[in-house]
Design a protein around this motif. Structure first.
Motif, PDB file in Angstrom:
ATOM      1  N   VAL A  87       0.837  -1.206   0.000  1.00 31.08           N
ATOM      2  CA  VAL A  87       0.000   0.000   0.000  1.00 31.08           C
ATOM      3  C   VAL A  87       0.870   1.253   0.000  1.00 31.08           C
ATOM      4  CG1 VAL A  87      -1.683   1.344   1.316  1.00 31.08           C
ATOM      5  CG2 VAL A  87      -1.946  -1.141   1.143  1.00 31.08           C
ATOM      6  N   ALA A  88       1.925   1.234   0.813  1.00 27.89           N
ATOM      7  CA  ALA A  88       2.803   2.408   0.878  1.00 27.89           C
ATOM      8  C   ALA A  88       3.390   2.718  -0.493  1.00 27.89           C
ATOM      9  CB  ALA A  88       3.915   2.173   1.902  1.00 27.89           C
ATOM     10  N   GLN A  89       3.670   1.650  -1.219  1.00 27.50           N
ATOM     11  CA  GLN A  89       4.214   1.823  -2.566  1.00 27.50           C
ATOM     12  C   GLN A  89       3.240   2.617  -3.447  1.00 27.50           C
ATOM     13  OE1 GLN A  89       7.235   0.411  -3.021  1.00 27.50           O
ATOM     14  NE2 GLN A  89       7.480   1.276  -5.071  1.00 27.50           N
TER      15      GLN A  89
ATOM     16  N   VAL B  63       1.209   4.846  -2.490  1.00 26.74           N
ATOM     17  CA  VAL B  63       1.103   6.243  -2.035  1.00 26.74           C
ATOM     18  C   VAL B  63       2.410   6.996  -2.244  1.00 26.74           C
ATOM     19  CG1 VAL B  63       0.516   7.742  -0.105  1.00 26.74           C
ATOM     20  CG2 VAL B  63      -0.527   5.473  -0.267  1.00 26.74           C
ATOM     21  N   LEU B  64       3.513   6.342  -1.941  1.00 28.82           N
ATOM     22  CA  LEU B  64       4.807   7.031  -1.918  1.00 28.82           C
ATOM     23  C   LEU B  64       5.667   6.747  -3.147  1.00 28.82           C
ATOM     24  CD1 LEU B  64       5.741   6.380   1.803  1.00 28.82           C
ATOM     25  CD2 LEU B  64       5.473   8.631   0.768  1.00 28.82           C
ATOM     26  N   GLY B  65       5.304   5.715  -3.896  1.00 29.42           N
ATOM     27  CA  GLY B  65       6.164   5.310  -5.001  1.00 29.42           C
ATOM     28  C   GLY B  65       7.322   4.474  -4.500  1.00 29.42           C
TER      29      GLY B  65
END
Lengths: 393, 372, 393, 372
Positions: A387-389, A391-393
């Motif tokens: 999920v973080a990927q 949002v943050l790339g």
């Protein structure tokens, strides 16, 4: 936007509801509603009933014998089954290996394996995880060496859910050690009655043996059981993992369990306890929010859009909710959840349960067991990485 | 104001720790669970360590030690997940030493201290949930003797005990009675509980009983406080070891080519577990130091505050320990899962967190309500 | 173990209590109790009163003029001051720079600087953080070049708390770019009235200017203002940071604010609302647990043991508690916390406050402001890194 | 069942988004706060975009759009932290279109739709906290006209409005009245609120008023539901932008030589923020789709559930955004801190989380209580 189901969808729901009501064995539904232990026959019996109707393979394309339902219809089917107290469909056959066989298997393999899956006759298991490779699946070590017209498989799989009942197992095996770890993996179907296959059940913290170790000692597997090309198994496995499955959120079951929690809270006189009731209320909001998120994903899928950034959240929230309701169910029973009486966890036990109600016997073990939900199927930590990927790339 | 342990206390801790390490292996514990969750030999070994009758005054045949010594012992037994209900020895000793008449004391305090007699409290009733006072157990006096009738659940090692302390209603008021093994009309059905320890369902039918005290509410309440404090200390010991196990695992287990103790999200989780452990330890000290608080409401509040904190701590530490272990953490063969189950059972013992939050909230004072 | 203070300690507390009662200006205490804005004079006035008594330097060794109190006595003093509503002692002089001067300054420097700190006459500021270096302090860039008998300082500091009032500032400056970043740092005392020093207040989200940027433009600093040796500043700074300060938990202030929260909850009719009261009850347990942890650290310090593994937790829990009570205070006022009327935040405002009580005016801004507590003094993320190190190695 | 936006809805979103990006810069917003928190020109610009009277039926001079269109607009205005109280235009339009007589509608719906008239609800009373019904505002009828007396707090842009919708007790029952600017006995004292928007303290002393409806409770309740749904949609927009700002910052800011977006603990925090955002967005949809739910208790529950979820989401997202920014996150000059303050104010508007949890819990049904 419309929160209401269309008249067609409602009619579909009615049809499913009536059919399930007519065909789901009452004793099995009783066990499911009270989370009592299910036998192999309870589970496979229901699978065969669905199979006969053509609904076990409810997610398959029509060309392979699926009913051709929309994403919403599939969801309604899952919901009706869950609310009626049907056992969960064991996914390894119809939901997991079948799509791989359809996408990458040859015509011969499709003809050979799909009918047994769709009918519920053949019980499939999954052979992915190994003792050293959990989140880091690509580090798997089970080897398959090509010798003439077959492979010789050596190694060990673990966490094989219900593997003790398995007729067949689909495995990721290493066929090459060259290149990146991912590149030397193949996708192999193995008959579990083959000589050299040993299944050792693992007792879990709730006392049940739900998962297994599966050992392969010079197991001969015909080369025709290889799916697709050698060393391309990682691609097929990823296809399987990324296969859109909103049911991973398990929101329908959570709705059923939420009702059960309310019922037990009432029985225990906790409905008037504002502190306990508030906890149920919070859970109710959680379940509802999850359901809305599931419906959003379904809508997106139905209209051909990619809901990936939300879909990743479903597993996390769904598993947290399962853990929470199992915890509240245990706390609702309070002291009466403490006796550990194995016989009481099966239907039909006639003993005197210390809490006065034998259905309390399963509540703490279920809470213990459900700690798995944030670990398996890609741990929630791995899910958060994903999920973080987004949002943050 | 002093939070240091005396040398004697540290030696006591060391002695118990050594016994746990040497004598209470995971293998032995498994065997005890398999054979019913209680081992008489263990009880005797604890007595030989001098732990029985620990807080009973020396004049009454006990060891004459204080609350902190009891806490130290419970912490160490918690580290080893010792199944035998040592807290029962403490609270039975307290009830008898504080409330029983000389004859009863003479009959039972010596065998309690020697470990010969296992005496346990039978207070849980069906439908009473966390309410302490008896509702369905009646006592009546006739011809100079008392008889009690009623049913009690979850009595620790109840079917193996030599005597039971039984709260019952005597003319509508709570009184405590002692029932001896072999008394007529006693039925005890033993079973395992979730953490592997033993309990029993007990029925008394016109069972002859000796009166301990008619001031039963106060005596029972204080016994419950000792029970709560025991849960706190045990919980600290269990959590201590849980953190060690988890840290060891993170430092061994590799994924993606590195030891997973390197992942910051997991490191921060460990920091949060350490926080919960230390908050819990602090409040366990507080509970034991407040057991003799003279002001009744303040004492009640103190024990509930401690239990609430421990409940929060044990839940977080237990759940996260399993999570950080991954699959191995939910298997029966790995010891860690038993720490989690014990922490869960401790939460449900003597009132869960919501129950104690209710006590704290409903009795809250207008002042800061904290120390000083 | 003993939860009770000794008779001597109780007598000490009484002495402090009576003295504080007699000397703390009533108007200042009123402001503190209601969190109204304090002027420079409010703060420094109290510092001078303490200084005159010899209690501003209450943590100093007797050889430097401290009262020679035990750790417990220092704690009791802090508690009595907090409960009485005394302004917090601004730590930069007596608590932060003074120990460095005592440990590493020469006799001349000690004679020159310590008396002004102990009396409260000289207001010190801290020059550590820079725009690019927060958690990563060693990356600081402010340069000090040795030119003859002085240094020429160029660069910028930021987050300088109350720097607008500062007479002097202690700074970490870069005197060398060789070796590891830590090795080229020096510890310099700078007169803020020097030409080239500019202070620019930073308005925070609550509308107040509590911190500042401090610019150095070719500021000449006599070489005799260097503490210890050139390029050894990092060692001195670490000494300062590791200097045992249980008061970092701020538990005494939290006790005062907990009482205030209860008072306001009663005023607002929330005492009968079990949901709100439960939140206070949870906070009460938190404050108590923190206090016990502080007392454990004090006991360890008193008996010469190193409580490092617990001490690291104090900042985290202390700051979380501060944020929680400030949040509950705001929520207790509810809608009446919403008007932002700056004048109402100062004592003596006679206007009609929309909520009916001008002391509500500060609640939301305080909540906003307190978000800083988990960021400054080493963010809680950095603190968790440190705690994890003690557990995991 | 359909959660897709229509093309028209997407175009509306695009139009509002473009206006926010072009016309509502942080600089302009700062200027508006400095000059009192409300800009009439902005109101006019929103009207020119066709947003006023959005949900008023076309037959009554409005735009004739639905709830989802209103939601879309509010989300986009939330992204830009637009201070002007657009939700007031929605709920005033609803009250007038649903309840006012033809004469009042004729007089006020057209100017409302054109943006000429700012009409706001004056419902908050002192000491009433989150209770909706008036307690201290009285209405009386004499000689065919109504007069109201009472005091209202926190009336959005109250001192700049052209008319106020005022709940007051008429013979003990809640009725709604319309008071026009310039009416005698009106006193309005404006001030800023925490998020930089404008409100006013209002006093009515025998002020002439027009009756909108004697069915005031229902009308007021529905207006509050629109208010709640508006908070939800605005919150989604504010959170959307908060996540973007935070992700950008983490990808820029370096510490210890690396961009801090690399730290796993911070990455997981971002994942949790994303979770809260999407749970909140889902429940905002739900709120707007349930505004017309015919069953009263179910409608009440639906709006409270949505507000509760949004409360949880906004709190977490706001607090964590500040934390992840570090020092810069608490400065007035950085736009992020204003997103946090707005999220906080939204939580306190129309009942906070605990208030709505109470409604959900006290009215909880025995069924799963969720969709289907």
């Amino acid at each position: 936007m419309d929160l209401n189901y269309t008249p067609q969808e409602q009619a579909f729901r009615q049809e499913v509801r009536q059919w399930v009501q007519a065909h789901l064995p009452k004793d099995v539904a009783y066990k499911v509603h009270n989370n009592l232990r299910l036998s192999r026959d309870d589970m496979q019996g229901w699978a065969k009933i669905l199979g006969k109707k053509g609904w076990l393979a409810y997610g398959w394309p029509q060309e392979f014998g699926g009913p051709g339902w929309t994403a919403v219809e599939r969801h309604l089917f899952e919901e009706e089954c869950a609310l009626a107290g049907a056992p969960r469909i064991i996914p390894f056959g119809p939901v997991m290996v079948a799509p791989v066989i359809m996408a990458y298997g040859n015509a011969e393999q499709q003809k050979r394996f799909l009918p047994g899956i769709a009918s519920g006759e053949v019980w499939w298991s999954q052979g992915y995880s190994e003792p050293g490779s959990g989140s880091d699946l690509a580090s798997l070590k089970t080897r398959a060496e090509r010798v003439g017209d077959h492979y010789v498989v050596n190694g060990q799989k673990t966490w094989t859910t219900l593997g003790q009942y398995g007729d067949w197992i689909f495995c990721l095996v290493r066929t090459s050690t060259e290149g990146k770890p991912q590149t030397g993996i193949s996708f192999l179907l193995i008959d579990m009655t083959s000589p050299g296959v040993t299944v050792r059940p693992i007792k879990l913290l709730d006392g049940e043996c739900e998962v297994n170790e599966v050992f392969f000692d010079n197991v001969k597997v015909p080369a025709e059981n290889l799916i697709g090309e050698e060393n391309q198994g990682w691609t097929y496995a990823k296809h399987l993992l990324s296969h859109e499955r909103t049911n991973i959120a398990d929101v329908n079951r959570s709705k059923r369990e939420l009702e059960r929690l309310k019922r037990i809270a009432k029985q225990q006189g906790l409905w008037e306890d504002v502190r306990f009731r508030d906890e149920i209320a919070k859970l109710e909001v959680d379940v509802l929010a999850l359901e809305m998120m599931v419906l959003r994903v379904l809508s997106a899928v139905s209209s051909g859009r990619n809901p990936l950034d939300i879909a990743g959240l479903l597993k996390i929230k769904g598993s947290e909710i399962q853990q929470r309701y199992s915890e509240l169910l245990m706390l609702a029973a309070g002291p009466y959840s403490l006796p550990f009486i194995e016989e009481a966890m099966s239907a039909g036990w006639q003993g005197d349960f210390p809490g006065g109600d034998a259905t309390m016997s399963v509540l703490a073990p279920t809470y213990f067991n459900f700690r798995k939900t944030t670990i398996y199927g890609g741990s929630n930590e791995v899910q958060r990485n994903i999920v973080a990927q987004t949002v943050l790339g | 104001m002093d939070f240091n342990f005396s040398d004697d206390q540290l030696q006591l801790r060391e002695a118990v720790r050594k016994w746990v390490e040497k004598a209470y292996s995971f293998e032995r514990r498994k065997g005890i669970v398999a054979s019913g969750g209680f081992d008489r030999a263990v009880w005797q070994e604890l007595a030989e360590l001098g732990l029985m009758g620990l807080t009973v005054p020396e004049a009454q045949g006990g060891m004459g030690m204080g609350a902190i010594e009891a806490m130290v012992v419970l912490e160490e037994l918690g580290q080893g997940l010792v199944l035998e209900p040592y807290a029962q020895a403490l609270l039975a000793g307290d009830v008898l030493a504080q409330h029983a008449d000389a004859a009863l004391q003479q009959a039972w305090l010596a065998p309690l201290t020697s470990g010969e007699a296992l005496i346990v409290l039978a207070s849980q009733e069906r439908g009473a949930r966390y309410q302490l006072e008896p509702v369905g157990t009646q006592a009546e006096q006739s011809a100079g003797t008392y008889h009690i009738s009623g049913q009690k659940s979850l009595v620790p090692a109840g079917d193996l005990a030599d005597a039971w302390i039984v709260p019952a209603l005597l003319q509508g008021e709570t009184a405590l009675f002692l029932v001896e093994k072999g008394a007529s009309g006693v039925q005890a059905d033993g079973y395992l509980t979730q953490d592997g320890s033993r309990a029993a369902e007990m029925r008394f039918a016109k069972t002859p009983a000796k009166l301990i005290t008619t001031n039963g509410s106060a005596a029972l309440q204080q016994a419950a406080y000792i029970g709560i404090a025991s849960v706190c200390a045990s919980g600290v010991g269990v959590m201590d070891k849980t953190l060690l196990l988890t840290a060891d695992y993170l430092n061994q287990r590799k994924q993606f080519g590195v030891v997973i103790a390197n992942f910051q999200a997991l490191r921060h989780r460990m920091a949060d577990m350490k926080m919960q452990l230390e908050l819990g330890r602090s409040m366990s000290y507080y509970a034991w130091l407040k057991l003799d608080e003279p002001e009744a409401v303040e004492r009640k509040l103190a024990l509930s505050r401690a239990k609430y904190q421990l409940g929060q701590s044990m839940r977080f530490v237990g759940q996260q320990a399993v999570q950080l272990h991954g699959g191995i953490g939910v298997t029966d063969e790995y010891i860690g899962s038993h720490y989690f189950k014990t922490l869960t059972q401790l939460e449900i013992s003597w009132g869960d967190s919501l129950h104690h939050l209710g006590i704290i909230s409903d009795n809250m004072q207008e002042t800061a309500g904290v120390a000083a």
